[in-house]
Design a protein around this motif. Sequence first.
Motif, PDB file in Angstrom:
ATOM      1  N   GLN A   6      33.824  36.862  39.176  1.00  0.00           N
ATOM      2  CA  GLN A   6      33.422  35.515  38.095  1.00  0.00           C
ATOM      3  C   GLN A   6      31.786  35.777  38.075  1.00  0.00           C
ATOM      4  O   GLN A   6      31.393  35.631  36.816  1.00  0.00           O
ATOM      5  N   GLN A   7      31.182  35.869  39.193  1.00  0.00           N
ATOM      6  CA  GLN A   7      29.478  35.880  38.969  1.00  0.00           C
ATOM      7  C   GLN A   7      29.290  37.045  38.227  1.00  0.00           C
ATOM      8  O   GLN A   7      28.151  36.978  37.474  1.00  0.00           O
ATOM      9  N   ALA A   8      29.785  38.105  38.414  1.00  0.00           N
ATOM     10  CA  ALA A   8      29.542  39.609  37.715  1.00  0.00           C
ATOM     11  C   ALA A   8      29.731  39.462  36.176  1.00  0.00           C
ATOM     12  O   ALA A   8      29.744  40.138  35.332  1.00  0.00           O
ATOM     13  N   GLY A   9      30.779  38.523  35.652  1.00  0.00           N
ATOM     14  CA  GLY A   9      31.422  38.059  34.279  1.00  0.00           C
ATOM     15  C   GLY A   9      32.302  39.196  33.964  1.00  0.00           C
ATOM     16  O   GLY A   9      32.708  39.602  32.913  1.00  0.00           O
ATOM     17  N   ASP A  10      32.924  39.687  35.014  1.00  0.00           N
ATOM     18  CA  ASP A  10      34.082  40.750  35.023  1.00  0.00           C
ATOM     19  C   ASP A  10      35.433  39.746  34.985  1.00  0.00           C
ATOM     20  O   ASP A  10      36.198  39.787  36.148  1.00  0.00           O
TER      21      ASP A  10
ATOM     22  N   SER B 165      41.008  38.589  37.072  1.00  0.00           N
ATOM     23  CA  SER B 165      42.459  38.244  36.820  1.00  0.00           C
ATOM     24  C   SER B 165      43.303  39.151  37.690  1.00  0.00           C
ATOM     25  O   SER B 165      44.086  38.491  38.184  1.00  0.00           O
ATOM     26  N   GLU B 166      42.807  40.247  37.942  1.00  0.00           N
ATOM     27  CA  GLU B 166      43.793  41.234  38.664  1.00  0.00           C
ATOM     28  C   GLU B 166      43.659  40.840  40.259  1.00  0.00           C
ATOM     29  O   GLU B 166      44.769  40.718  40.742  1.00  0.00           O
ATOM     30  N   ILE B 167      42.542  40.564  40.537  1.00  0.00           N
ATOM     31  CA  ILE B 167      42.267  39.870  42.015  1.00  0.00           C
ATOM     32  C   ILE B 167      43.090  38.636  42.185  1.00  0.00           C
ATOM     33  O   ILE B 167      43.937  38.574  43.380  1.00  0.00           O
ATOM     34  N   SER B 168      42.957  37.862  41.387  1.00  0.00           N
ATOM     35  CA  SER B 168      43.694  36.702  41.359  1.00  0.00           C
ATOM     36  C   SER B 168      45.278  36.750  41.326  1.00  0.00           C
ATOM     37  O   SER B 168      45.875  35.918  42.170  1.00  0.00           O
ATOM     38  N   GLU B 169      45.560  37.653  40.683  1.00  0.00           N
ATOM     39  CA  GLU B 169      47.237  37.679  40.559  1.00  0.00           C
ATOM     40  C   GLU B 169      47.636  38.454  42.039  1.00  0.00           C
ATOM     41  O   GLU B 169      48.698  37.849  42.466  1.00  0.00           O
ATOM     42  N   LEU B 170      46.777  39.130  42.380  1.00  0.00           N
ATOM     43  CA  LEU B 170      47.334  39.751  43.866  1.00  0.00           C
ATOM     44  C   LEU B 170      47.261  38.839  44.962  1.00  0.00           C
ATOM     45  O   LEU B 170      48.006  38.581  45.684  1.00  0.00           O
ATOM     46  N   LEU B 171      46.237  37.884  44.632  1.00  0.00           N
ATOM     47  CA  LEU B 171      46.041  36.706  45.760  1.00  0.00           C
ATOM     48  C   LEU B 171      47.301  35.778  45.636  1.00  0.00           C
ATOM     49  O   LEU B 171      47.966  35.516  46.655  1.00  0.00           O
ATOM     50  N   ALA B 172      47.636  35.494  44.297  1.00  0.00           N
ATOM     51  CA  ALA B 172      48.768  34.592  44.114  1.00  0.00           C
ATOM     52  C   ALA B 172      50.166  35.303  44.610  1.00  0.00           C
ATOM     53  O   ALA B 172      50.916  34.618  45.346  1.00  0.00           O
ATOM     54  N   SER B 173      50.067  36.419  44.600  1.00  0.00           N
ATOM     55  CA  SER B 173      51.447  37.272  45.274  1.00  0.00           C
ATOM     56  C   SER B 173      51.392  37.183  46.603  1.00  0.00           C
ATOM     57  O   SER B 173      52.432  37.441  47.272  1.00  0.00           O
TER      58      SER B 173
END
Length: 103
Positions: free
Chosen positions: A84-88, A93-101
Amino acid sequence: MTDRLTQLRKLYDVDPKDPFVSYGIALEHAKQGETDEALRWLDQTLTIDAQYCYAYFQKGRLLSEVGRDEEAKAALREGVQQAQQAGDAHAASEISELLASIE
């Protein structure tokens, strides 16, 4: 040591500050089932560049695969923040999806 890993190590010897190379070394170790060595290289990548977002993704994935879910979640949360800080937004989103899983 694979040919690819040998080549990556040579590149690393030339430029140890290149996060792409240390990340590649980490992935090669992961492919060979060398989780601890892969994690060490992912940490090296993040030392070089704290916003190398996919290193957090891979670190979280590997930690989760070996049952270290709390460490995986911490790495992934940090990855989301850095992305988020990098604006990516894509990486976040991909990291969040893995975290949620894992949660």
